[in-house]
Design an enzyme around this catalytic site. Sequence first.
Site, PDB file in Angstrom:
ATOM      1  N   THR A 202      10.364  34.102 -44.055  1.00 34.18           N
ATOM      2  CA  THR A 202       9.037  33.937 -44.661  1.00 34.18           C
ATOM      3  C   THR A 202       9.117  32.771 -45.645  1.00 34.18           C
ATOM      4  OG1 THR A 202       9.578  35.760 -46.186  1.00 34.18           O
ATOM      5  CG2 THR A 202       8.210  36.289 -44.272  1.00 34.18           C
TER       6      THR A 202
ATOM      7  N   LYS B 173      17.020  37.909 -43.881  1.00 30.72           N
ATOM      8  CA  LYS B 173      15.982  37.114 -44.520  1.00 30.72           C
ATOM      9  C   LYS B 173      15.659  37.763 -45.848  1.00 30.72           C
ATOM     10  CE  LYS B 173      12.025  37.739 -44.796  1.00 30.72           C
ATOM     11  NZ  LYS B 173      11.091  38.284 -45.866  1.00 30.72           N
TER      12      LYS B 173
ATOM     13  N   THR C 171      11.715  42.832 -49.928  1.00 31.12           N
ATOM     14  CA  THR C 171      11.221  42.219 -48.698  1.00 31.12           C
ATOM     15  C   THR C 171      12.361  41.411 -48.108  1.00 31.12           C
ATOM     16  OG1 THR C 171       9.568  40.865 -47.615  1.00 31.12           O
ATOM     17  CG2 THR C 171      10.156  40.224 -49.836  1.00 31.12           C
TER      18      THR C 171
ATOM     19  N   GLU D 191      13.005  32.842 -54.573  1.00 35.47           N
ATOM     20  CA  GLU D 191      11.916  31.862 -54.602  1.00 35.47           C
ATOM     21  C   GLU D 191      12.008  30.978 -55.843  1.00 35.47           C
ATOM     22  OE1 GLU D 191       8.670  34.423 -52.038  1.00 35.47           O
ATOM     23  OE2 GLU D 191       8.749  34.657 -54.205  1.00 35.47           O
TER      24      GLU D 191
ATOM     25  N   ASN E 108       4.443  31.990 -55.809  1.00 35.81           N
ATOM     26  CA  ASN E 108       3.776  33.277 -55.682  1.00 35.81           C
ATOM     27  C   ASN E 108       2.321  33.268 -56.125  1.00 35.81           C
ATOM     28  OD1 ASN E 108       5.705  35.545 -54.752  1.00 35.81           O
ATOM     29  ND2 ASN E 108       6.948  34.246 -56.062  1.00 35.81           N
TER      30      ASN E 108
ATOM     31  N   THR F  31      -2.063  31.155 -49.527  1.00 39.57           N
ATOM     32  CA  THR F  31      -2.808  29.920 -49.272  1.00 39.57           C
ATOM     33  C   THR F  31      -1.890  28.740 -49.054  1.00 39.57           C
ATOM     34  OG1 THR F  31      -2.985  29.567 -51.646  1.00 39.57           O
ATOM     35  CG2 THR F  31      -4.788  30.706 -50.583  1.00 39.57           C
TER      36      THR F  31
END
Length: 414
Positions: free
Chosen positions: A164, A190, A201, A287, A409, A414
């Site tokens: 992702t 992942k 996740t 991230e 985040n 978007t």
Amino acid sequence: MGTAQPLGAENDLYQTAATPDITSPKGFTAGGVHCGIKRKRKDLGIILCDVPASAAAVYTTNVFQAPPLKVTQQSLAVEGKLQAFLCNSGNANACTGEQGLLDAFRMRAETAACFGLEEHRVGVVSTGVIGELLPMDRISQGISHLAIQTGKEGHEDFCRSILTTDTCIKAAEVSVVIDGKTVRIAGAAKGSGMIHPHMATMLAFVTTDAVIEPPVLQQLLREVTDETYNMITVDGDCSTNDMVVSMASGLAGHAPLTPEHPDWAAFRAGFAHVSRELAKMIARDGEGATKLVEVKVTGAPDVVTAKQAAKAVVGSSLVKTAVFGADTNWGRIFCALGYSSPLIDPEHVDLAVGPVQLVKDSQSTGVDEALARRYLEEEHVRFHVHLNQGEAEATAWGCDLTYDYVQINASYRT
């Protein structure tokens, strides 16, 4: 009193592979395709086994457990064996009600039909945005394409299909000798954000050609998960979809593995190494992260306290931002230790940042902090906390907290 020292070397009971491949163990193939969930990147992948494989899985503890996990649990409950595992990315199929459950069952049924398998020998999992229904027509087409694309060369396609917000694929592999025969253990994973296992996740898949019965594999997976995946954190959020699954083809042909087998220690060490490396890769790829943070706690009165202390430090937003800025404010580490467990003795804690001893008996050593600051600028930052209260220890992994985490985040959809 003990003194915090740099972390030690890894186990030598196994050999690591220079080029990990999820299909290295005998009997496994894999593949990945773009089916249209994402705009361009691969988003549907599969791991296949030539024979029904002993299987085990552990799942998120989030009460909003996604429908695919329930379907996989139902599959494993029949006989503890799987022959295929299908994963889509870009859509989590979570918080999608009855339709989401029907879609997960449809994924299982269509995979079984396409590859000529019994439905209960297929597992499914999804990862991505929560609250949106799957585009099932696209997934159905993707499953048919996988029947053509899947093979021994499918490792990278599979690894890319499950990502992702990850910035890279994550894989590890080792070989061990069991009864004089080479056994391979390989893994792919992942995970980048919403990482705070039990679990996150994050998805991890471990294949092996070892001979091992499902109950033994399940117990091993639970133990190793507690030592590895459940010891990482990126942002403190526990996802709806995380899962770790392992499949063992048994094609290596040795005597069945149990804790009583003379080569069990080697197999367990290799299995743990693969999971530990995958967990560290997930933490490093948090991230927006620029650094992997490793916290080892030794000298704890018990393992629970050691784990609580290590995870509190690695999960502290103040510690994470200090690492990002190479700030040697060790008080933030002590603050996290202080709320991690009431059993910690606040008078005799030692702390080393890499090779630099900053604290002895809970007081500054007066060392030149410029040395520690230079170390904190490295990509892999290690903290060693010695509690001087016993023999228990634990290690946790995380990452720094950067401006980019907020940016990623704030615009995830978007």
